[in-house]
Scaffold this motif. Sequence first.
Motif, PDB file in Angstrom:
ATOM      1  N   SER A  47     -39.632  84.906 -37.630  1.00  0.00           N
ATOM      2  CA  SER A  47     -38.846  85.973 -38.239  1.00  0.00           C
ATOM      3  C   SER A  47     -37.757  86.414 -37.273  1.00  0.00           C
ATOM      4  O   SER A  47     -37.788  86.082 -36.078  1.00  0.00           O
ATOM      5  CB  SER A  47     -39.740  87.172 -38.577  1.00  0.00           C
ATOM      6  N   VAL A  48     -36.795  87.165 -37.777  1.00  0.00           N
ATOM      7  CA  VAL A  48     -35.726  87.700 -36.922  1.00  0.00           C
ATOM      8  C   VAL A  48     -36.325  88.545 -35.802  1.00  0.00           C
ATOM      9  O   VAL A  48     -35.952  88.413 -34.629  1.00  0.00           O
ATOM     10  CB  VAL A  48     -34.733  88.536 -37.759  1.00  0.00           C
ATOM     11  N   ASP A  49     -37.263  89.419 -36.142  1.00  0.00           N
ATOM     12  CA  ASP A  49     -37.874  90.303 -35.132  1.00  0.00           C
ATOM     13  C   ASP A  49     -38.639  89.503 -34.079  1.00  0.00           C
ATOM     14  O   ASP A  49     -38.629  89.865 -32.895  1.00  0.00           O
ATOM     15  CB  ASP A  49     -38.811  91.305 -35.804  1.00  0.00           C
ATOM     16  N   GLU A  50     -39.300  88.445 -34.494  1.00  0.00           N
ATOM     17  CA  GLU A  50     -40.039  87.612 -33.537  1.00  0.00           C
ATOM     18  C   GLU A  50     -39.092  86.921 -32.560  1.00  0.00           C
ATOM     19  O   GLU A  50     -39.386  86.816 -31.367  1.00  0.00           O
ATOM     20  CB  GLU A  50     -40.873  86.575 -34.279  1.00  0.00           C
ATOM     21  N   ILE A  51     -37.956  86.459 -33.060  1.00  0.00           N
ATOM     22  CA  ILE A  51     -36.972  85.805 -32.196  1.00  0.00           C
ATOM     23  C   ILE A  51     -36.417  86.794 -31.185  1.00  0.00           C
ATOM     24  O   ILE A  51     -36.316  86.501 -29.988  1.00  0.00           O
ATOM     25  CB  ILE A  51     -35.837  85.190 -33.039  1.00  0.00           C
ATOM     26  N   ILE A  52     -36.061  87.984 -31.655  1.00  0.00           N
ATOM     27  CA  ILE A  52     -35.508  89.011 -30.761  1.00  0.00           C
ATOM     28  C   ILE A  52     -36.536  89.409 -29.712  1.00  0.00           C
ATOM     29  O   ILE A  52     -36.211  89.551 -28.519  1.00  0.00           O
ATOM     30  CB  ILE A  52     -35.045  90.232 -31.574  1.00  0.00           C
ATOM     31  N   SER A  53     -37.786  89.584 -30.123  1.00  0.00           N
ATOM     32  CA  SER A  53     -38.848  89.944 -29.187  1.00  0.00           C
ATOM     33  C   SER A  53     -39.046  88.862 -28.133  1.00  0.00           C
ATOM     34  O   SER A  53     -39.185  89.157 -26.935  1.00  0.00           O
ATOM     35  CB  SER A  53     -40.157  90.183 -29.951  1.00  0.00           C
ATOM     36  N   ALA A  54     -39.046  87.597 -28.549  1.00  0.00           N
ATOM     37  CA  ALA A  54     -39.216  86.484 -27.608  1.00  0.00           C
ATOM     38  C   ALA A  54     -38.061  86.409 -26.622  1.00  0.00           C
ATOM     39  O   ALA A  54     -38.250  86.068 -25.450  1.00  0.00           O
ATOM     40  CB  ALA A  54     -39.342  85.174 -28.383  1.00  0.00           C
ATOM     41  N   SER A  55     -36.860  86.749 -27.079  1.00  0.00           N
ATOM     42  CA  SER A  55     -35.684  86.678 -26.205  1.00  0.00           C
ATOM     43  C   SER A  55     -35.784  87.652 -25.029  1.00  0.00           C
ATOM     44  O   SER A  55     -35.258  87.389 -23.950  1.00  0.00           O
ATOM     45  CB  SER A  55     -34.411  86.948 -27.003  1.00  0.00           C
TER      46      SER A  55
END
Length: 219
Positions: A47-55
Motif C-alpha cells: 500500500s502507499v502507507d506501507e511504502i512510505i513507512s518502509a522508506s
Amino acid sequence: MKFIELSSQTAFQDAIKSIGSANRIVVCGSEEDKQYIEDGMKDSTQSVDEIISASKQIDIHAWFSKRKDKLDQDVEKDLTELLGEWPAEPEAQQGFSLTFDMLSGKPHKDLVGAAIETDVSWKIPAHFKFGGWDETPAPALHCAIWKYWQHKYGAEIVGVSNDVIEAYITNPPKTNEEAIQLAWEQYLYCNDIVDHGVETISKLGASIINHSSWYFWWD
C-alpha cells in the motif's frame, strides 16, 4: 490519486504551481503511459502507507556508499573514464519531456496527469508505486532518495510516467564540486542517464549545475 486531463502547453506550469499545496498535480504523459502506470500499480503488493513507512527506515547515505563500493569493485567500470573531464563548453541542459512524444517531438494530444493528495513531494513515488522492476530501485527507496534531495536541493517531483521521473529544482548545485557530487548520486540512483545518455559524470554535472529541472529514465 486520480488521473486527469492536462494541456501540453501549461501542464508543467500547473504542476509547479501546485507545489506547497495539499493537492499536487503530476504530469504523466500519454494515455499509453497511463496504461503502463496502472498496470504497474496493480502488480504492487504494498500500500502507499506501507511504502512510505518502509522508506523512513532507509539510511540513504549508507545506501549511496554501498552502491559506490560495488561500483568500485566492478571490473568492467573504469571510474576515471566514467568521471571524464568537465566540458569546456556549457553542456546542454535537459528540459521537461513528458508533455511530448519523444520520437516525433510533437505534444501529446491525450496528455494525462495525476492529482494527488500529499503533504510533501517525496511521497509521490509511493502513490505511483513506482519502481521495483529490473534495475529500478524499489518504491520505498525512491521515496527515501527524494526526501534527501528535497531537503538538500529543493527537489520537487512534477512528472512521473511508467519509466521516467522529472523534477523542478529550487536549490540546484552552484559549484562544479557540488554538481559532481550530486551527479555521482544521480548515477548511482539511475545509471541509464549516463550509460545511455550523457556518457560521463562530469557531463551530467555540467548539465545540472544551476539548472532547475532533473530528468531520470530507466531502460
